[in-house]
Design a protein around this motif. Structure first.
Motif, PDB file in Angstrom:
ATOM      1  N   SER A   1     -30.871  25.338   3.285  1.00  0.00           N
ATOM      2  CA  SER A   1     -30.685  23.956   2.824  1.00  0.00           C
ATOM      3  C   SER A   1     -29.505  23.334   3.555  1.00  0.00           C
ATOM      4  CB  SER A   1     -30.443  23.919   1.307  1.00  0.00           C
ATOM      5  OG  SER A   1     -29.218  24.584   0.998  1.00  0.00           O
ATOM      6  N   ARG A   2     -29.604  22.072   3.768  1.00  0.00           N
ATOM      7  CA  ARG A   2     -28.541  21.328   4.412  1.00  0.00           C
ATOM      8  C   ARG A   2     -28.301  20.039   3.638  1.00  0.00           C
ATOM      9  NH1 ARG A   2     -31.602  23.516   8.458  1.00  0.00           N
ATOM     10  NH2 ARG A   2     -30.462  24.804   9.988  1.00  0.00           N
ATOM     11  N   SER A   3     -27.002  19.626   3.611  1.00  0.00           N
ATOM     12  CA  SER A   3     -26.672  18.371   2.919  1.00  0.00           C
ATOM     13  C   SER A   3     -25.500  17.700   3.649  1.00  0.00           C
ATOM     14  CB  SER A   3     -26.308  18.630   1.449  1.00  0.00           C
ATOM     15  OG  SER A   3     -25.130  19.422   1.355  1.00  0.00           O
ATOM     16  N   TRP A   4     -25.423  16.409   3.509  1.00  0.00           N
ATOM     17  CA  TRP A   4     -24.358  15.607   4.134  1.00  0.00           C
ATOM     18  C   TRP A   4     -23.993  14.489   3.177  1.00  0.00           C
ATOM     19  CZ3 TRP A   4     -24.707  10.620   6.850  1.00  0.00           C
ATOM     20  CH2 TRP A   4     -23.474  10.270   7.485  1.00  0.00           C
ATOM     21  N   GLN A   5     -22.693  14.274   2.981  1.00  0.00           N
ATOM     22  CA  GLN A   5     -22.262  13.313   1.962  1.00  0.00           C
ATOM     23  C   GLN A   5     -21.130  12.432   2.502  1.00  0.00           C
ATOM     24  OE1 GLN A   5     -21.291  15.008  -1.863  1.00  0.00           O
ATOM     25  NE2 GLN A   5     -19.966  13.277  -2.413  1.00  0.00           N
ATOM     26  N   PRO A   6     -21.422  11.184   2.919  1.00  0.00           N
ATOM     27  CA  PRO A   6     -20.367  10.215   3.236  1.00  0.00           C
ATOM     28  C   PRO A   6     -19.905   9.512   1.956  1.00  0.00           C
ATOM     29  CG  PRO A   6     -22.487   9.279   3.771  1.00  0.00           C
ATOM     30  CD  PRO A   6     -22.750  10.685   3.266  1.00  0.00           C
ATOM     31  N   GLN A   7     -18.588   9.178   1.902  1.00  0.00           N
ATOM     32  CA  GLN A   7     -18.060   8.604   0.664  1.00  0.00           C
ATOM     33  C   GLN A   7     -16.829   7.764   0.965  1.00  0.00           C
ATOM     34  OE1 GLN A   7     -18.000  11.283  -2.723  1.00  0.00           O
ATOM     35  NE2 GLN A   7     -15.985  10.509  -3.322  1.00  0.00           N
ATOM     36  N   ALA A   8     -16.683   6.667   0.243  1.00  0.00           N
ATOM     37  CA  ALA A   8     -15.489   5.817   0.306  1.00  0.00           C
ATOM     38  C   ALA A   8     -14.741   5.948  -1.010  1.00  0.00           C
ATOM     39  CB  ALA A   8     -15.874   4.365   0.558  1.00  0.00           C
ATOM     40  N   GLU A   9     -13.405   6.177  -0.902  1.00  0.00           N
ATOM     41  CA  GLU A   9     -12.589   6.382  -2.093  1.00  0.00           C
ATOM     42  C   GLU A   9     -11.479   5.346  -2.142  1.00  0.00           C
ATOM     43  OE1 GLU A   9     -11.177  10.321  -1.690  1.00  0.00           O
ATOM     44  OE2 GLU A   9     -13.119  11.268  -2.104  1.00  0.00           O
ATOM     45  N   LEU A  10     -11.245   4.799  -3.303  1.00  0.00           N
ATOM     46  CA  LEU A  10     -10.205   3.782  -3.513  1.00  0.00           C
ATOM     47  C   LEU A  10      -9.273   4.265  -4.614  1.00  0.00           C
ATOM     48  CD1 LEU A  10     -10.521  -0.036  -3.710  1.00  0.00           C
ATOM     49  CD2 LEU A  10      -9.546   1.161  -5.668  1.00  0.00           C
ATOM     50  N   SER A  11      -7.957   4.119  -4.366  1.00  0.00           N
ATOM     51  CA  SER A  11      -6.971   4.449  -5.402  1.00  0.00           C
ATOM     52  C   SER A  11      -5.864   3.404  -5.380  1.00  0.00           C
ATOM     53  CB  SER A  11      -6.394   5.851  -5.163  1.00  0.00           C
ATOM     54  OG  SER A  11      -5.725   5.910  -3.908  1.00  0.00           O
ATOM     55  N   TRP A  12      -5.306   3.132  -6.528  1.00  0.00           N
ATOM     56  CA  TRP A  12      -4.305   2.074  -6.648  1.00  0.00           C
ATOM     57  C   TRP A  12      -3.413   2.340  -7.850  1.00  0.00           C
ATOM     58  CZ3 TRP A  12      -5.115  -3.396  -8.967  1.00  0.00           C
ATOM     59  CH2 TRP A  12      -3.973  -4.194  -8.710  1.00  0.00           C
ATOM     60  N   GLU A  13      -2.110   2.338  -7.595  1.00  0.00           N
ATOM     61  CA  GLU A  13      -1.149   2.437  -8.688  1.00  0.00           C
ATOM     62  C   GLU A  13      -0.724   1.027  -9.078  1.00  0.00           C
ATOM     63  OE1 GLU A  13       3.382   4.081  -9.665  1.00  0.00           O
ATOM     64  OE2 GLU A  13       2.264   4.910  -7.962  1.00  0.00           O
ATOM     65  N   VAL A  14      -1.036   0.626 -10.292  1.00  0.00           N
ATOM     66  CA  VAL A  14      -0.746  -0.721 -10.763  1.00  0.00           C
ATOM     67  C   VAL A  14       0.757  -0.843 -11.028  1.00  0.00           C
ATOM     68  CG1 VAL A  14      -1.264  -2.472 -12.492  1.00  0.00           C
ATOM     69  CG2 VAL A  14      -3.029  -0.839 -11.793  1.00  0.00           C
ATOM     70  N   ASP A  15       1.347  -1.909 -10.496  1.00  0.00           N
ATOM     71  CA  ASP A  15       2.791  -2.117 -10.647  1.00  0.00           C
ATOM     72  C   ASP A  15       3.076  -2.786 -11.987  1.00  0.00           C
ATOM     73  OD1 ASP A  15       5.485  -2.111  -9.975  1.00  0.00           O
ATOM     74  OD2 ASP A  15       5.361  -4.041  -8.944  1.00  0.00           O
ATOM     75  N   LEU A  16       2.957  -2.002 -13.061  1.00  0.00           N
ATOM     76  CA  LEU A  16       3.128  -2.567 -14.392  1.00  0.00           C
ATOM     77  C   LEU A  16       4.566  -2.970 -14.690  1.00  0.00           C
ATOM     78  CD1 LEU A  16       0.932  -0.136 -16.532  1.00  0.00           C
ATOM     79  CD2 LEU A  16       0.411  -2.513 -15.924  1.00  0.00           C
ATOM     80  N   TRP A  17       5.522  -2.187 -14.233  1.00  0.00           N
ATOM     81  CA  TRP A  17       6.920  -2.362 -14.634  1.00  0.00           C
ATOM     82  C   TRP A  17       7.806  -2.880 -13.501  1.00  0.00           C
ATOM     83  CZ3 TRP A  17       5.446  -1.792 -19.292  1.00  0.00           C
ATOM     84  CH2 TRP A  17       4.551  -0.772 -19.656  1.00  0.00           C
ATOM     85  N   GLY A  18       7.218  -3.308 -12.398  1.00  0.00           N
ATOM     86  CA  GLY A  18       8.004  -3.896 -11.319  1.00  0.00           C
ATOM     87  C   GLY A  18       8.651  -2.900 -10.378  1.00  0.00           C
ATOM     88  N   LYS A  19       8.260  -1.639 -10.428  1.00  0.00           N
ATOM     89  CA  LYS A  19       8.853  -0.642  -9.545  1.00  0.00           C
ATOM     90  C   LYS A  19       8.572  -0.942  -8.075  1.00  0.00           C
ATOM     91  CE  LYS A  19       8.609   4.281  -8.398  1.00  0.00           C
ATOM     92  NZ  LYS A  19       8.033   5.600  -8.767  1.00  0.00           N
TER      93      LYS A  19
END
Length: 480
Positions: free
Chosen positions: A125-143
């Motif tokens: 068996s063969r498989s291939w998986q392309p993927q886009a990942e998004l991450s974000w730290e919300v600036d809640l306290w103004g850091k």
């Protein structure tokens, strides 16, 4: 709003409320670091002019060679190249801090090939998986905002340091050149004195041979001649060293420097400002204040470390597998997480205490820089006043000793005094002439020193007063 969203929001608010009591209180800068500026300088304000000078203040000396040397130094000096790299580094750090406002997006791809034993026998068996990942730290306290303001202040401090380095290099070049002219004039005076002393020595020798002078007068004349002659190589050595140092300042290989004349240098008009103007004109004061702003913003960011962090993430991709004849299957996910510090063994408090100490150190450095600037300006105006008085007395002394030498020579030629009287008059006149040249050199250098102390008359249009932040407002009690 869905039920999970309500629960997530409630959890976040409850966590923040729980941790808010653990956040250390903001500590203001030490009030003792404030400096109360005087309304005026100690000298009479009528003593100096208040007209603004040219940014290229060294041109006021009206010496083309000096202008050429300063221009070369500003273009080729190695220290200025180092200062420019620090500005580029600070600008890159600001770009890095700004990136915290935006989410990060990554592309990932994975593939797999496998051979296994199934109920139907061996299979691949063969498989291939392309993927886009998004991450974000919300600036809640103004850091993130605080870190961005700190980076901006650091950039402005680096730009101020670069301007300060340019001012220092220009001033050092001007001082070195004036010193070179002073040494050159002293060397010429000494060489002329050697010629006159040689003639006098030949004359006294002939008089000793004729019985008209004593051996004591001859030995005294020879001693004075050798003393002046000894000064020639000493001044030549100093002149060579000054040329080499000036060459290095301008980015040249050590070598000879074409010189003008000390007497032909124009005396610039005295610049004048009120003490409060130093805050925006002196690069070191601007830099010290920006460092103070940056350290205070960093302190605010360290306070925000005690509060929970909200991280959002999402991904989308497709899976291609041989089991489905590579018919793609779309996959996706999204969610969020809250990271709240509960136990760090004092790490967060220690980082906060470090930030407080660094901010307080920056406040005291700002005070020290401002006091040093006031001292340099006061010394500069005092030097102008007192050196001018010294030069007037020195000119009169040279004139008096010139007449004294003429009288001594007349008395010696008419038999009323020994040649030792003439030697003593010559010695006093030569010493006074050297001192007169040194005073003129110091007087001209004092203009360079004063221009540097006042910020060089270079407009510090670096945005001071713009982009004001909460930290800058909180530091208002340190500004006079």
């Amino acid at each position: 709003m869905s039920q999970p969203a309500h629960l997530f929001r409630a959890l976040l608010l409850a966590t923040a409320a729980l941790l808010s009591g653990c956040i250390p209180a903001y500590q203001a800068p030490p009030s003792d670091a404030k400096v109360n500026l005087p309304a005026a300088w100690r000298d009479n304000p009528a003593f100096y002019m208040t007209a603004p000078g040219s940014p290229a203040w060294w041109t006021a000396f009206n010496d083309p060679q000096l202008t050429t040397l300063v221009t070369e130094a500003l273009q080729n000096n190695a220290d200025l190249a180092v200062a420019a790299t620090r500005v580029r580094e600070a600008r890159a750090s600001l770009s890095q801090a700004r990136s915290g406002f935006f989410p990060s997006v990554d592309l990932a791809a994975s593939g797999q090939s496998a051979r296994s034993l199934t109920v139907l026998g061996p299979g691949e068996s063969r498989s291939w998986q392309p993927q886009a990942e998004l991450s974000w730290e919300v600036d809640l306290w103004g850091k993130t905002r605080a870190e961005n303001r700190a980076a901006r202040a650091q950039l402005e401090a680096s730009e101020a340091a670069q301007k300060g380095a340019m001012l220092s290099v220009a001033s050092a070049t001007a001082e070195s050149y004036i010193g070179l002219l002073g040494m050159d004039q002293q060397l010429k005076l000494t060489e002329d004195t050697v010629v006159s002393r040689r003639k006098a020595l030949d004359l006294i020798r002939s008089q000793v041979d004729g019985g008209y002078a004593s051996a004591l007068e001859l030995t005294q004349a020879e001693s004075e001649y050798q003393s002046v002659l000894q000064s020639v190589p000493r001044l030549q050595q100093a002149l060579r060293q000054q040329e080499n140092a000036l060459s290095v300042l301008t980015g040249r290989v050590p070598g000879s420097i074409r010189k003008g004349s000390l007497q032909h240098l124009a005396v610039p008009a005295l610049p004048g400002i009120v003490p409060s103007e130093l805050l925006r004109r002196r690069p070191d004061i601007v830099g010290a204040e920006k460092n103070l702003v940056a350290s205070d913003e960093t302190l605010r960011a360290r306070r925000a470390d005690f509060l929970p962090q909200l991280n959002l993430s999402a991904s989308i991709g497709e899976v291609y597998t041989s089991g489905l004849n590579y018919d793609p299957v779309r996959i996706w996910s999204y969610g969020g997480s809250v990271l709240a510090p509960l136990f760090t063994a004092g790490r967060l408090q220690a980082r906060y205490d470090v930030a407080v100490a660094q901010r307080d150190r920056a406040a005291w450095s700002y005070r020290a820089t401002l006091l040093q600037a006031l001292d340099e300006v006061e010394d500069g105006y005092a030097a102008q006043h007192y050196l001018q008085a010294q030069r007037a007395h020195s000119d009169m002394r040279v004139a008096t000793l010139t007449r004294s030498l003429s009288v001594a020579q007349d008395r010696y030629q008419n038999g009323y005094a020994s040649y030792l009287t003439v030697l003593d008059a010559q010695r006093s006149l030569y010493s006074s002439q050297l001192d007169n040249i040194s005073l003129l050199q110091d007087y001209l250098v004092s203009y360079v020193t004063l221009y540097r102390a006042l910020g060089g008359n270079i407009s510090q249009a670096n945005g001071n007063g713009q982009h004001q932040t909460r930290a800058e407002h909180s530091l208002a009690d340190l500004r006079p």
